[in-house]
Design an enzyme around this catalytic site. Sequence first.
Site, mmCIF file in Angstrom:
data_model
loop_
_atom_site.group_PDB
_atom_site.id
_atom_site.type_symbol
_atom_site.label_atom_id
_atom_site.label_comp_id
_atom_site.label_asym_id
_atom_site.label_seq_id
_atom_site.Cartn_x
_atom_site.Cartn_y
_atom_site.Cartn_z
ATOM 1 N N SER A 1 0.664 -1.418 0.113
ATOM 2 C CA SER A 1 -0.218 0.143 -0.018
ATOM 3 C C SER A 1 0.908 1.420 -0.041
ATOM 4 C CB SER A 1 -1.080 -0.136 1.262
ATOM 5 O OG SER A 1 -0.001 0.184 2.492
ATOM 6 N N LYS B 1 0.647 4.600 6.628
ATOM 7 C CA LYS B 1 -0.133 5.202 5.505
ATOM 8 C C LYS B 1 0.409 6.808 5.993
ATOM 9 C CE LYS B 1 -2.939 1.926 4.621
ATOM 10 N NZ LYS B 1 -2.436 1.124 3.629
#
Length: 175
Positions: free
Chosen positions: A40, A78
Amino acid sequence: MKEGGKSELISWIQSVAIAFVIAIVIRQFLFTPVVVSGQSMQPTFENDNKIVISKVYKIDRFDMIVFHAPDSEDNFIKRVIGLPGDVVVMNNDKLYINGVEYEEDYVQENKAGIFEGQKLTQDFKVEVPEGYLYVLGDNRRNSTDSRIIGFIDEKSVIGSVKFRFYPFREMGIPK
């Protein structure tokens, strides 16, 4: 055992014990190593990259954080896009925060890999509530982030990414 040897041994045991306590305190309260899992955050981080996070931090926009994911046993890494009170808009792959357009250099490699006319990130508009963050993965087409799991409670943040120590060829402060 001679008296001098006994005191030398005690001195070594004390030194090792103090070093062990210091290491535990540092890991528990200041810094801890983390292994990146998944795709990701590509190309910024690859699967199995090893990083160090600081548990003493002030979160700024575009910082990379590790947090306890809601409804999961996993910790996620993230990039913080929206801070509490921010209005975040994605329109035609352009990021606007509180009406100001921001360049996202970290997604350019992924953007180059899509066909003309396609979007890397679907359009959205959100207002970040107080006490929460809006996070996105750099690999927008393959990221379970705030678009899916919602806002991230600031209390769930474990730390802010400070350093990559593996792979050695990419060692340093990630951007």
